[in-house]
Scaffold this active site. Structure first.
Site, PDB file in Angstrom:
ATOM      1  N   ARG A  58       0.865  -1.201   0.155  1.00 11.76           N
ATOM      2  CA  ARG A  58      -0.026   0.240  -0.325  1.00 11.76           C
ATOM      3  C   ARG A  58       0.999   1.494  -0.208  1.00 11.76           C
ATOM      4  O   ARG A  58       0.127   2.058  -0.635  1.00 11.76           O
ATOM      5  CB  ARG A  58      -0.650  -0.059   1.218  1.00 11.76           C
ATOM      6  CG  ARG A  58      -2.038   1.037   1.710  1.00 11.76           C
ATOM      7  CD  ARG A  58      -3.216   1.465   2.537  1.00 11.76           C
ATOM      8  NE  ARG A  58      -2.361   1.170   3.610  1.00 11.76           N
ATOM      9  CZ  ARG A  58      -1.587   1.723   4.221  1.00 11.76           C
ATOM     10  NH1 ARG A  58      -0.941   3.279   4.355  1.00 11.76           N
ATOM     11  NH2 ARG A  58      -1.742   1.430   5.411  1.00 11.76           N
ATOM     12  N   TYR A 110     -11.700  17.812 -17.274  1.00 11.96           N
ATOM     13  CA  TYR A 110     -13.100  15.857 -16.737  1.00 11.96           C
ATOM     14  C   TYR A 110     -13.632  16.470 -16.237  1.00 11.96           C
ATOM     15  O   TYR A 110     -13.310  17.424 -14.857  1.00 11.96           O
ATOM     16  CB  TYR A 110     -11.411  15.176 -16.479  1.00 11.96           C
ATOM     17  CG  TYR A 110     -12.369  13.816 -16.266  1.00 11.96           C
ATOM     18  CD1 TYR A 110     -12.509  13.061 -17.368  1.00 11.96           C
ATOM     19  CD2 TYR A 110     -12.026  13.387 -14.777  1.00 11.96           C
ATOM     20  CE1 TYR A 110     -13.052  11.954 -17.196  1.00 11.96           C
ATOM     21  CE2 TYR A 110     -12.668  12.252 -14.660  1.00 11.96           C
ATOM     22  CZ  TYR A 110     -13.227  11.374 -15.810  1.00 11.96           C
ATOM     23  OH  TYR A 110     -13.832  10.591 -15.325  1.00 11.96           O
ATOM     24  N   ASP A 182      -3.162  17.447 -16.781  1.00 11.22           N
ATOM     25  CA  ASP A 182      -3.609  16.972 -17.363  1.00 11.22           C
ATOM     26  C   ASP A 182      -2.921  16.557 -18.490  1.00 11.22           C
ATOM     27  O   ASP A 182      -3.497  17.291 -19.910  1.00 11.22           O
ATOM     28  CB  ASP A 182      -4.433  16.347 -17.074  1.00 11.22           C
ATOM     29  CG  ASP A 182      -5.257  15.401 -17.228  1.00 11.22           C
ATOM     30  OD1 ASP A 182      -5.024  14.578 -17.624  1.00 11.22           O
ATOM     31  OD2 ASP A 182      -6.294  15.135 -16.804  1.00 11.22           O
ATOM     32  N   LYS A 207      -6.429   5.623 -20.049  1.00 11.46           N
ATOM     33  CA  LYS A 207      -6.420   6.003 -21.027  1.00 11.46           C
ATOM     34  C   LYS A 207      -5.255   5.320 -22.242  1.00 11.46           C
ATOM     35  O   LYS A 207      -5.731   4.518 -22.313  1.00 11.46           O
ATOM     36  CB  LYS A 207      -6.953   7.816 -21.830  1.00 11.46           C
ATOM     37  CG  LYS A 207      -7.379   8.032 -20.343  1.00 11.46           C
ATOM     38  CD  LYS A 207      -9.504   7.668 -20.591  1.00 11.46           C
ATOM     39  CE  LYS A 207     -10.508   7.930 -19.133  1.00 11.46           C
ATOM     40  NZ  LYS A 207     -10.124   8.455 -19.032  1.00 11.46           N
TER      41      LYS A 207
HETATM   42  C1  LIG Z   1     -10.671  10.097 -17.673  1.00  9.25           C
HETATM   43  C2  LIG Z   1      -9.780  11.063 -17.057  1.00  9.25           C
HETATM   44  C3  LIG Z   1      -9.563  11.478 -15.337  1.00  9.25           C
HETATM   45  C4  LIG Z   1      -9.650  10.856 -14.336  1.00  9.25           C
HETATM   46  O1  LIG Z   1      -9.252   8.953 -14.756  1.00  9.25           O
HETATM   47  P1  LIG Z   1      -9.786   7.556 -14.091  1.00  9.25           P
HETATM   48  O2  LIG Z   1      -8.673   7.297 -14.427  1.00  9.25           O
HETATM   49  O3  LIG Z   1     -10.638   7.446 -14.464  1.00  9.25           O
HETATM   50  O4  LIG Z   1      -9.875   8.065 -12.621  1.00  9.25           O
HETATM   51  C5  LIG Z   1      -9.057  12.993 -15.806  1.00  9.25           C
HETATM   52  N1  LIG Z   1      -8.520  13.382 -16.535  1.00  9.25           N
HETATM   53  C6  LIG Z   1      -8.612  13.224 -18.213  1.00  9.25           C
HETATM   54  C7  LIG Z   1      -8.767  14.087 -18.848  1.00  9.25           C
HETATM   55  C8  LIG Z   1      -9.508  12.097 -18.751  1.00  9.25           C
HETATM   56  O5  LIG Z   1      -9.490  12.098 -19.414  1.00  9.25           O
END
Ligand SMILES: *Cc1c(COP(=O)(O)O)cnc(C)c1O
Length: 389
Positions: A58, A110, A182, A207
């Site tokens: 963890r 997001y 991001d 993604k």
């Molecule tokens: C999907 C996504 C997130 C969140 O990610 P998770 O893995 O679903 O928690 C954050 N930023 C962007 C641009 C995303 O497409």
């Protein structure tokens, strides 16, 4: 890395891989939760941080996780990386560690990020501010108000707005404010925010890094010094990644550049075909020369990505009929997988917003966002054409 830094594809395959005693070419999965020591002195060296070593899963102190994190750092040219059980977990730990004085979010983000910033963090009395991507002149006043972190995505969801990473970093750094990007939509194959001045990169590894719509994970990259402050948040929020998922993510990353380069090319072909379609009002894609963000994208991206948005002529019902007629594109949110997906922001990612708020962000009821997968471009274009007709 020494004088010659290997190219990104080489790093994707080899960075971080652990040479084990049996000659496995890839890091094995250590599912164990705890690790033993020869004696108390050895244990204390690891517990007190004098020596690196595995201790407790963890905490992220697990050989499979170390191995993944070395690969993640190499992808973004970062000194260090932490992995998380989701992209949101990575963002939450970053915001709690470095954003407590206040966070400015530029442009669209997001949905989960928006909710975290506008609701949960405010419940903790953390000030959060939202600035439209075309109003960068307003950034100064938020920074002067005491914000400690600037956060944004580029390209954004779903309008593919391209924000100038270097310019925002310069503005923030003039006032000693940190910047996090991001990089989920672009992926490290198309964009390297740290090279453009950012302090942190965050990813939903769910993604493009995962790439097959079969795992949930997150990543945070940056300097060792800045990531050190995030450590206890991840540890005590309990948001580390499971070793099994870490190994699965490493397998995906080995093919990242091959997948994304093909997705770039296919998205470009789909965007060009749709740009001249009589039922399409607008195609939003950074790779189209007349797209407003094209010049900035050209300067800061190596490829334009696999995401594009079609804005159709007609009304909401026409757009729904079109989406429902698609056979190869699946109707689903999310992105970055090998299978192509189609989603209407008004029914999914931006469903929770008021009509006025969507209008303010340039999101229409006739937009269809496409995540281009690895199918043949001709088949994807034919599917869109039959659905539009
Ligand atoms: C999907 C996504 C997130 C969140 O990610 P998770 O893995 O679903 O928690 C954050 N930023 C962007 C641009 C995303 O497409």
């Amino acid at each position: 890395m020494n004088e010659h830094t290997p190219g990104l594809s080489t790093r994707c395959v080899h960075a971080g891989e652990l040479a084990d005693a049996h000659g496995s070419p890839h890091t094995p999965i250590y599912t164990t939760t705890t690790f033993k020591f020869a004696n108390t002195a050895d244990l204390l060296d690891v517990v007190d941080g004098r020596k690196p070593g595995s201790l407790y899963t963890r905490y992220g102190l697990n050989p499979t996780i170390f191995s993944l994190e070395a690969k993640l750092a190499a992808l973004e040219g970062a000194e260090a990386a932490w992995s998380f059980c989701s992209g949101m977990a990575a963002e939450a730990a970053l915001f709690l560690a470095h954003g407590r004085k206040g966070i400015v979010c530029i442009g669209d983000a997001y949905g989960g990020t928006m909710e975290l910033l506008s609701t949960q963090l405010r419940e903790l009395n953390i000030p959060t501010y939202f600035l439209a991507g075309n109003r960068l002149d307003g950034l100064k006043s938020f920074l002067d108000a005491g914000a400690g972190l600037v956060f944004f995505e580029t390209p954004t969801n779903p309008t593919l707005e391209v924000l100038d990473i270097r310019r925002i970093c310069d503005l923030a750094h003039e006032r000693g404010v940190l910047v996090a990007v991001d990089n989920t939509f672009a992926s490290p194959a198309n964009q390297s925010p740290l090279e453009l001045g950012a302090d942190f990169v965050v990813h939903s590894a769910t993604k493009y890094l995962g790439g097959h719509s079969d795992l949930t994970a997150g990543a945070l990259m940056g300097s060792k010094h800045l990531l050190a402050a995030v450590w206890n948040w991840r540890k005590n929020l309990g948001s580390a990644l499971a070793p099994e998922t870490a190994a699965q993510l490493m397998r995906s990353i080995r093919t990242l550049t091959v997948r994304v380069e093909r997705q770039n090319a296919t998205a470009q072909a789909v965007a060009e075909a749709m740009a001249s379609h009589p039922k399409v009002a607008r195609v939003l894609y950074p790779g189209l020369p007349d797209f407003p963000g094209h010049e900035t994208a050209k300067a800061q991206m190596k490829g334009y990505g696999g995401m594009l948005t079609l804005d159709l002529k007609g009304g909401y019902d026409d757009a729904v009929r079109t989406v429902d007629k698609l056979t190869l594109f699946a109707i689903a949110p999310s992105l970055g997988g090998v299978e192509s997906l189609a989603t209407m922001p008004v029914t999914t990612t931006h469903h929770g917003l008021s009509a006025e708020e969507r209008a303010r962000r340039g999101i229409t009821d006739t937009m269809i966002r496409l995540s281009v997968g690895l199918e043949d471009a001709a088949d994807l274009i034919a599917d869109l054409e039959q659905a539009l007709d």
